[in-house]
Design a protein around this motif. Structure first.
Motif, PDB file in Angstrom:
ATOM      1  N   LEU A  25      19.023 -20.647   6.307  1.00  0.00           N
ATOM      2  CA  LEU A  25      17.758 -20.508   7.026  1.00  0.00           C
ATOM      3  C   LEU A  25      17.502 -19.019   7.221  1.00  0.00           C
ATOM      4  O   LEU A  25      18.091 -18.378   8.092  1.00  0.00           O
ATOM      5  CB  LEU A  25      17.843 -21.230   8.375  1.00  0.00           C
ATOM      6  CG  LEU A  25      16.577 -21.271   9.237  1.00  0.00           C
ATOM      7  CD1 LEU A  25      15.457 -22.021   8.517  1.00  0.00           C
ATOM      8  CD2 LEU A  25      16.872 -21.916  10.592  1.00  0.00           C
ATOM      9  N   ASP A  26      16.621 -18.453   6.373  1.00  0.00           N
ATOM     10  CA  ASP A  26      16.401 -17.008   6.404  1.00  0.00           C
ATOM     11  C   ASP A  26      14.914 -16.696   6.316  1.00  0.00           C
ATOM     12  O   ASP A  26      14.065 -17.573   6.489  1.00  0.00           O
ATOM     13  CB  ASP A  26      17.192 -16.310   5.297  1.00  0.00           C
ATOM     14  CG  ASP A  26      16.810 -16.778   3.892  1.00  0.00           C
ATOM     15  OD1 ASP A  26      15.712 -17.361   3.729  1.00  0.00           O
ATOM     16  OD2 ASP A  26      17.598 -16.556   2.949  1.00  0.00           O
ATOM     17  N   VAL A  27      14.600 -15.435   6.040  1.00  0.00           N
ATOM     18  CA  VAL A  27      13.206 -14.996   6.047  1.00  0.00           C
ATOM     19  C   VAL A  27      12.358 -15.734   5.006  1.00  0.00           C
ATOM     20  O   VAL A  27      11.159 -15.936   5.211  1.00  0.00           O
ATOM     21  CB  VAL A  27      13.136 -13.461   5.823  1.00  0.00           C
ATOM     22  CG1 VAL A  27      13.603 -13.094   4.414  1.00  0.00           C
ATOM     23  CG2 VAL A  27      11.730 -12.930   6.063  1.00  0.00           C
ATOM     24  N   THR A  28      12.958 -16.163   3.909  1.00  0.00           N
ATOM     25  CA  THR A  28      12.188 -16.840   2.865  1.00  0.00           C
ATOM     26  C   THR A  28      12.105 -18.346   3.078  1.00  0.00           C
ATOM     27  O   THR A  28      11.169 -18.986   2.594  1.00  0.00           O
ATOM     28  CB  THR A  28      12.794 -16.568   1.471  1.00  0.00           C
ATOM     29  OG1 THR A  28      14.146 -17.028   1.444  1.00  0.00           O
ATOM     30  CG2 THR A  28      12.768 -15.083   1.161  1.00  0.00           C
ATOM     31  N   THR A  29      13.070 -18.925   3.799  1.00  0.00           N
ATOM     32  CA  THR A  29      13.094 -20.384   3.956  1.00  0.00           C
ATOM     33  C   THR A  29      12.676 -20.860   5.348  1.00  0.00           C
ATOM     34  O   THR A  29      12.320 -22.026   5.510  1.00  0.00           O
ATOM     35  CB  THR A  29      14.500 -20.937   3.658  1.00  0.00           C
ATOM     36  OG1 THR A  29      15.446 -20.362   4.572  1.00  0.00           O
ATOM     37  CG2 THR A  29      14.918 -20.606   2.234  1.00  0.00           C
ATOM     38  N   SER A  30      12.715 -19.983   6.350  1.00  0.00           N
ATOM     39  CA  SER A  30      12.386 -20.423   7.713  1.00  0.00           C
ATOM     40  C   SER A  30      10.953 -20.957   7.834  1.00  0.00           C
ATOM     41  O   SER A  30      10.725 -21.882   8.645  1.00  0.00           O
ATOM     42  CB  SER A  30      12.638 -19.302   8.721  1.00  0.00           C
ATOM     43  OG  SER A  30      11.931 -18.126   8.382  1.00  0.00           O
ATOM     44  N   PRO A  31       9.967 -20.441   7.058  1.00  0.00           N
ATOM     45  CA  PRO A  31       8.627 -21.052   7.137  1.00  0.00           C
ATOM     46  C   PRO A  31       8.631 -22.530   6.769  1.00  0.00           C
ATOM     47  O   PRO A  31       7.785 -23.300   7.252  1.00  0.00           O
ATOM     48  CB  PRO A  31       7.805 -20.230   6.143  1.00  0.00           C
ATOM     49  CG  PRO A  31       8.477 -18.890   6.115  1.00  0.00           C
ATOM     50  CD  PRO A  31       9.941 -19.220   6.228  1.00  0.00           C
ATOM     51  N   GLN A  32       9.571 -22.951   5.924  1.00  0.00           N
ATOM     52  CA  GLN A  32       9.667 -24.358   5.538  1.00  0.00           C
ATOM     53  C   GLN A  32      10.010 -25.227   6.747  1.00  0.00           C
ATOM     54  O   GLN A  32       9.383 -26.262   6.986  1.00  0.00           O
ATOM     55  CB  GLN A  32      10.733 -24.525   4.446  1.00  0.00           C
ATOM     56  CG  GLN A  32      10.909 -25.960   3.953  1.00  0.00           C
ATOM     57  CD  GLN A  32      12.012 -26.063   2.909  1.00  0.00           C
ATOM     58  OE1 GLN A  32      12.408 -25.068   2.285  1.00  0.00           O
ATOM     59  NE2 GLN A  32      12.524 -27.261   2.719  1.00  0.00           N
ATOM     60  N   LEU A  33      11.008 -24.786   7.527  1.00  0.00           N
ATOM     61  CA  LEU A  33      11.375 -25.543   8.724  1.00  0.00           C
ATOM     62  C   LEU A  33      10.256 -25.490   9.754  1.00  0.00           C
ATOM     63  O   LEU A  33       9.937 -26.504  10.397  1.00  0.00           O
ATOM     64  CB  LEU A  33      12.668 -24.985   9.321  1.00  0.00           C
ATOM     65  CG  LEU A  33      13.117 -25.615  10.647  1.00  0.00           C
ATOM     66  CD1 LEU A  33      13.369 -27.106  10.479  1.00  0.00           C
ATOM     67  CD2 LEU A  33      14.366 -24.920  11.177  1.00  0.00           C
ATOM     68  N   HIS A  34       9.654 -24.328   9.908  1.00  0.00           N
ATOM     69  CA  HIS A  34       8.563 -24.190  10.873  1.00  0.00           C
ATOM     70  C   HIS A  34       7.407 -25.131  10.538  1.00  0.00           C
ATOM     71  O   HIS A  34       6.818 -25.759  11.435  1.00  0.00           O
ATOM     72  CB  HIS A  34       8.069 -22.741  10.893  1.00  0.00           C
ATOM     73  CG  HIS A  34       7.076 -22.469  11.975  1.00  0.00           C
ATOM     74  ND1 HIS A  34       5.818 -21.967  11.725  1.00  0.00           N
ATOM     75  CD2 HIS A  34       7.142 -22.647  13.320  1.00  0.00           C
ATOM     76  CE1 HIS A  34       5.157 -21.844  12.864  1.00  0.00           C
ATOM     77  NE2 HIS A  34       5.936 -22.246  13.847  1.00  0.00           N
ATOM     78  N   ALA A  35       7.095 -25.264   9.250  1.00  0.00           N
ATOM     79  CA  ALA A  35       6.006 -26.145   8.828  1.00  0.00           C
ATOM     80  C   ALA A  35       6.319 -27.603   9.141  1.00  0.00           C
ATOM     81  O   ALA A  35       5.447 -28.355   9.590  1.00  0.00           O
ATOM     82  CB  ALA A  35       5.748 -25.968   7.336  1.00  0.00           C
ATOM     83  N   VAL A  36       7.569 -28.014   8.917  1.00  0.00           N
ATOM     84  CA  VAL A  36       7.969 -29.401   9.199  1.00  0.00           C
ATOM     85  C   VAL A  36       7.843 -29.703  10.688  1.00  0.00           C
ATOM     86  O   VAL A  36       7.276 -30.732  11.093  1.00  0.00           O
ATOM     87  CB  VAL A  36       9.413 -29.659   8.720  1.00  0.00           C
ATOM     88  CG1 VAL A  36       9.918 -31.009   9.234  1.00  0.00           C
ATOM     89  CG2 VAL A  36       9.480 -29.622   7.197  1.00  0.00           C
TER      90      VAL A  36
END
Length: 256
Positions: free
Chosen positions: A159-170
């Motif tokens: 979970l980093d700068v490139t993937t955290s938007p994915q969790l935030h969107a969910v």
């Protein structure tokens, strides 16, 4: 022989972490110190990507019993004045990156000159294996299981700068659809940087503002250390496992 390395900064921060991890572990750095150096290097690179036009270089070498990582930023916007001794607030508006780098490294220096900005991080080689090694980069996985107490969001990988938007969107989709009671199982999370921490904090606050609750489960090792360093445990609801998190959601629903 563990030869020094140098790489241009790209948005593939996971591969950069793998390179830092491989060199530092080969030089004898282990456990918490190894994880902390990889974490600090990640934060320095993310700072260049977000605030330095993405132009810079990462170098690593062994010197006098220390693993040294240097991150240069051609834009030169970072100065020593940006390094504040005060811990950032937990409102999610400011990042923890620079502050955490100074907390986990044995030595941290920031210089600014005509050629740009330079961050140097030093970690003493130490036989400390109290934290399980990070391992190589893992793709982020986010799965949602609908349960009576509320949705269980299972998070795995980095979970980093490139993937955290994915969790935030969910999480945002769940909240806007009326699912304001959420459990997040983080037991399979292999890496979390300050961007990931910001998503956890912002999501928790958003759920509470809507009268709901977000509970984190399976917080161990490096993530637990990150939450304790930043004081985030005063804001986040945390339980040992998913079952206990779901139980807390049910109790909160019954009492609200």
């Amino acid at each position: 022989m563990n030869l020094p390395g140098a790489w241009p900064i790209t948005d593939d921060v996971g591969s950069m972490r793998d390179r830092i991890d491989a060199f530092a572990s080969g030089a004898g750095l282990t456990g918490a110190r190894l994880h902390d150096l990889v974490f600090a290097a990640n934060e320095a690179v993310v700072n260049v990507l977000e605030h330095g036009d993405g132009l810079g270089t990462v170098r690593i070498w062994l010197e006098d019993g220390q693993v040294v990582v240097e991150v240069t930023d051609r834009a030169g916007r970072l100065t020593p004045a940006h390094l504040s001794p005060a811990r950032p607030s937990l409102d999610g508006r400011r990042g923890f990156g620079l502050w955490l780098m100074s907390e986990v490294c044995d030595q941290l220096t920031i210089e600014q000159g005509d050629g740009g900005s330079r961050v140097e991080m030093r970690m003493n080689v130490d036989d400390d294996d109290s934290i399980k090694p990070r391992g190589t980069q893992q793709r982020l996985g986010v799965a949602v299981t609908r349960l009576a107490a509320g949705p269980l969001v299972t998070v795995s990988g980095d979970l980093d700068v490139t993937t955290s938007p994915q969790l935030h969107a969910v999480v945002t989709d769940l909240l806007t659809s009326g699912d304001t009671h959420i459990a997040a199982d983080l037991s399979e999370l292999s890496f979390c940087d300050s961007s990931g921490l910001r998503v956890l904090l912002v999501s928790t606050v958003a759920a509470r503002e809507m009268g709901g609750l977000m509970v984190l489960a399976g917080v161990t090792g490096p993530l637990d250390r990150l939450l304790r360093l930043t004081g985030s445990l005063t804001v986040l609801a945390v339980r040992d496992n998913a079952e206990e998190a779901l139980k807390l959601l049910s109790e909160h629903r019954a009492g609200s």
